[in-house]
Scaffold this motif. Structure first.
Motif, short mmCIF file in Angstrom:
data_model
loop_
_atom_site.label_atom_id
_atom_site.label_comp_id
_atom_site.label_asym_id
_atom_site.label_seq_id
_atom_site.Cartn_x
_atom_site.Cartn_y
_atom_site.Cartn_z
N UNK A 163 -18.23 72.16 28.59
CA UNK A 163 -17.37 71.33 29.45
C UNK A 163 -18.21 70.58 30.48
N UNK A 164 -19.19 71.26 31.07
CA UNK A 164 -20.05 70.62 32.07
C UNK A 164 -20.92 69.53 31.42
N UNK A 207 -23.68 72.67 36.54
CA UNK A 207 -23.11 74.02 36.49
C UNK A 207 -24.24 74.99 36.82
N UNK A 208 -24.13 75.63 37.98
CA UNK A 208 -25.16 76.56 38.44
C UNK A 208 -24.51 77.90 38.73
N UNK A 209 -25.23 78.98 38.39
CA UNK A 209 -24.71 80.33 38.59
C UNK A 209 -25.42 80.95 39.80
N UNK A 210 -24.63 81.63 40.65
CA UNK A 210 -25.15 82.16 41.91
C UNK A 210 -25.83 83.52 41.70
N UNK A 211 -27.13 83.47 41.52
CA UNK A 211 -27.99 84.66 41.49
C UNK A 211 -28.97 84.53 42.65
N UNK A 212 -28.59 84.91 43.87
CA UNK A 212 -29.43 84.63 45.03
C UNK A 212 -30.81 85.25 44.99
N UNK A 213 -30.97 86.40 44.31
CA UNK A 213 -32.29 87.04 44.27
C UNK A 213 -33.34 86.16 43.65
N UNK A 214 -32.94 85.29 42.74
CA UNK A 214 -33.90 84.40 42.09
C UNK A 214 -34.43 83.32 43.03
N UNK A 215 -33.78 83.15 44.18
CA UNK A 215 -34.20 82.13 45.14
C UNK A 215 -34.88 82.75 46.35
N UNK A 216 -35.08 84.05 46.31
CA UNK A 216 -35.71 84.75 47.42
C UNK A 216 -37.23 84.57 47.35
N UNK A 217 -37.89 84.16 48.44
CA UNK A 217 -39.35 84.02 48.42
C UNK A 217 -40.08 85.30 48.04
N UNK A 218 -39.52 86.47 48.36
CA UNK A 218 -40.15 87.73 47.97
C UNK A 218 -40.11 87.91 46.45
N UNK A 219 -39.04 87.45 45.82
CA UNK A 219 -38.98 87.49 44.35
C UNK A 219 -40.09 86.63 43.76
N UNK A 226 -31.14 79.04 37.79
CA UNK A 226 -30.05 79.85 37.23
C UNK A 226 -28.96 78.94 36.70
N UNK A 227 -29.29 78.22 35.65
CA UNK A 227 -28.30 77.34 35.03
C UNK A 227 -27.44 78.14 34.04
N UNK A 228 -26.54 77.45 33.37
CA UNK A 228 -25.63 78.12 32.44
C UNK A 228 -26.39 78.81 31.31
N UNK A 229 -27.41 78.14 30.80
CA UNK A 229 -28.18 78.71 29.69
C UNK A 229 -28.82 80.03 30.09
#
Length: 373
Positions: free
Chosen positions: A112-113, A120-132, A335-338
């Motif tokens: 659909x997107x 279409x982005x999925x909220x996985x905040x840990x993937x955006x953490x500088x420590x990660x 963190x896209x749909x794929x």
């Protein structure tokens, strides 16, 4: 000048109040909260007053008719119906994890997107953490890694949010709860078939609501697992053993309701170094994740223990900045749909292993998802 996005938020629950609405307001140079929708009209109204949101709705279908650029979907249950309708209405979408309940639903959201040309982005905040990011780089540099260990201790969340000034919560209409339960069960059946009640509850409350974070994080570091070798699931605990080529990943999730001491650790062990990434409770604003490194000098008694605080920047805030870039600049999100589809396939494979008791090759494969119908 930075373009401000007019956004509509669906869901005024705990994570919306503690994180998303707070950081949307902090990022007022990028976002204008134009509308808020909640299944309880009073909940929407209470939060709208706190955040100066001009319009409220109790039906997301009505909100999608508003002249907004993007929608944040923060509700419980499958997000597929709202996300698909939002894309068809020409709105960009940031959706809380889990993206939805099955690979099949996720593919429909993605299609659909793509058809609408919306993000279409999925909220996985840990993937955006500088420590990660720091841990990912250190893991890549680990010589001859022997084991990846992931350990999560779930704990009561209310003590972590009692210090916030939150809007009062009003009861949700009984008919709305009944409809939500029916739709949720239909989505679970679509994902794992007619599984027994324990597996259905575990799939929803353990795999999709919690472990999906751990699965996404290790996939972000090591790519797709080559096999799912072992699963042990009991009430309150889950152990999953994956292989990434020659590297074994042992994932342990424990629910410990008598201790308010949430912990989530990712540790990679090599003969010359041990590196650990530790996350605090996701309900604490700006509490930093940390990276610990233990190494030494071969053949001597010398060893070092280094603890790094990489940043105090909120990963939720960085995630919202990434979504803004996704919409305004056309940047492809991490963190896209794929990406999220692989997590759903892996969760379905874990249930399939429990039912069949056999290792599964390429358990996160989207081309051959582990349906149990």
């Amino acid at each position: 000048m930075t373009r401000r996005l007019k956004v509509g938020v669906v869901g005024a629950g705990l994570i919306a109040q503690v994180m998303h609405l707070n950081y949307l307001r902090e990022l007022s140079d990028r976002y204008e909260i134009a509308a808020l929708c909640d299944i309880s009209a009073e909940n929407a109204k209470n939060n709208a007053e706190r955040y100066s949101i001009p319009k409220t709705f109790s039906d997301w279908r009505e909100m999608l008719q508003e002249p907004i650029d993007a929608v944040l979907i923060l509700t419980s249950g499958s997000h597929a119906p709202i996300a698909i309708a939002a894309a068809k209405a020409g709105k960009h979408v940031l959706v809380e994890k889990p993206m939805c309940f099955s690979v099949e639903e996720g593919l429909e959201m993605q299609a659909a997107a793509e058809e609408a040309g919306t993000a279409l982005m999925v909220a996985y905040p840990k993937r955006y953490d500088p420590a990660y990011e720091r841990f990912r780089d250190l893991a890549a540099d680990t010589v001859d890694p022997r084991l990846l260990r992931v350990t999560t201790f779930e704990s009561p969340f209310l003590p972590y949010v009692q210090h916030y000034s939150l809007a009062p919560v009003s009861p949700i209409p009984a008919e709305a709860i009944a409809l939500w339960k029916t739709q949720t069960q239909e989505s679970i059946t679509r994902a794992i078939g007619d599984a027994d009640p324990f597996l259905r509850e575990s799939y929803h409350a353990v795999l999709l609501d919690t472990l999906v974070h751990e699965l996404n994080t290790i996939r972000g570091v090591f790519g797709e697992p080559t096999s799912l070798d072992y699963v042990d699931l009991t009430a309150g605990s889950l152990t999953v053993v994956l292989k990434f080529g020659d590297l074994t990943a042992a994932i342990h999730w424990l629910d410990l309701p008598g201790i308010t001491r949430y912990e989530m650790e990712f540790a990679i062990y090599g003969p010359e170094s041990r590196t650990t990434l530790s996350f605090p409770s996701p309900f604490l604003r700006s509490a930093p994740a940390t990276v610990e490194i233990i190494d030494g000098e071969v053949g001597t008694a010398k060893s070092r223990h280094i603890s790094e605080t990489v940043s105090y920047e909120s990963s939720f805030k960085l995630e919202l900045q990434a979504f803004h870039d996704c919409v305004v600049k056309g940047t492809e999100p991490l963190t896209n749909a794929q990406d999220a589809l692989h997590d759903l396939a892996l969760c379905q494979s874990i249930i399939r292993y429990i039912q069949q008791g056999e290792p599964i090759a390429h358990p996160s494969s989207i081309d051959a998802p582990a349906f149990v119908n």
